[in-house]
Design an enzyme around this catalytic site. Structure first.
Site, PDB file in Angstrom:
ATOM      1  NE  ARG A 285      36.205  46.001  37.946  1.00  0.00           N
ATOM      2  CZ  ARG A 285      36.218  45.551  39.191  1.00  0.00           C
ATOM      3  NH1 ARG A 285      35.531  44.474  39.504  1.00  0.00           N
ATOM      4  NH2 ARG A 285      36.920  46.158  40.120  1.00  0.00           N
TER       5      ARG A 285
ATOM      6  CB  CYS B 245      35.102  42.757  43.238  1.00  0.00           C
ATOM      7  SG  CYS B 245      36.449  42.893  42.057  1.00  0.00           S
TER       8      CYS B 245
END
Length: 216
Positions: A127, A50
């Site tokens: 995601r 991330c």
């Protein structure tokens, strides 16, 4: 296996509106009407994949801005965690993060957009990327597994393709990038079918009666 159903928003329908707390204060999705919005989620703050994604999004903010796109990040962490993480990302990558990040502690936005997949995690958003157009319509959704970072160039390419469709009423072929030929809509009736000569006289590249391309 979990029996929990994941409800996804639907393409070409109004994107579900929401109000949320972010690193830049409260916002509503509808506040950005007139702009494209790229809403993207990440599983958790202070995680390696991330962090690389946020660094990449930050490095390309100007490209999104040039396309009239508002970036909005999201995870189920709180504002203080977001702020500390953003500060660390800016230190690591040397990129200022100027877009808001939603603190979705109650998972309302994550649930609204089908970001909670129990098979991947029951406590973190997967995601996901949602491209919402300037009229508030959901135009594209892309989901990734926890272990695979996103390609920011592909997200920009999708925005370019959608905006080209909006402006010119055409489609884009596989691997299309701006400047490449676009696809003309196929004929809807038998009488509208053109010969190769007729198509080429209109400036079209003829591959078949249903597949014709042109340069914009």
């Amino acid at each position: 296996m979990s029996d929990t159903q994941v409800t996804l928003p639907k393409l070409n329908e109004p994107a579900p509106d929401f109000e949320a707390v972010t690193t830049q204060g409260k916002l509503k999705l509808s506040d950005f009407r007139g702009k494209y919005v790229v809403l993207f989620s990440h599983p958790a703050d202070f995680t390696p994949v991330c962090s690389t994604e946020f660094g990449s999004f930050a490095s390309r903010q100007e490209e999104f801005t040039a396309r009239n796109v508002q970036l909005i990040g999201l995870s189920v962490d709180g504002v203080q965690a977001h702020l500390a993480w953003i500060n660390d990302i800016e230190r690591i990558f040397g990129q200022k993060i100027n877009f808001p990040v939603i603190a979705d502690l109650d998972m309302k936005v994550s649930s609204l957009y089908g970001m909670i997949h129990p098979g991947a995690s029951s406590t973190a958003a997967v995601r996901a990327v949602f491209v919402i157009d300037d009229k508030g319509v959901l135009r594209a959704m892309i989901y990734y597994p926890m272990s695979v970072g996103r390609n920011i160039s592909e997200i920009l390419r999708v925005v370019d393709a959608l905006q080209t469709n909006d402006k010119h009423g055409v489609s884009t072929p596989a691997d299309w990038t701006p400047g490449a030929p676009v696809v003309v809509a196929p004929p809807a009736t038998a009488s509208a079918i053109e010969s190769q000569q007729e198509a080429e006289a209109k400036g079209l590249e003829y591959k078949s009666w249903y597949l014709r391309t042109k340069k914009l």
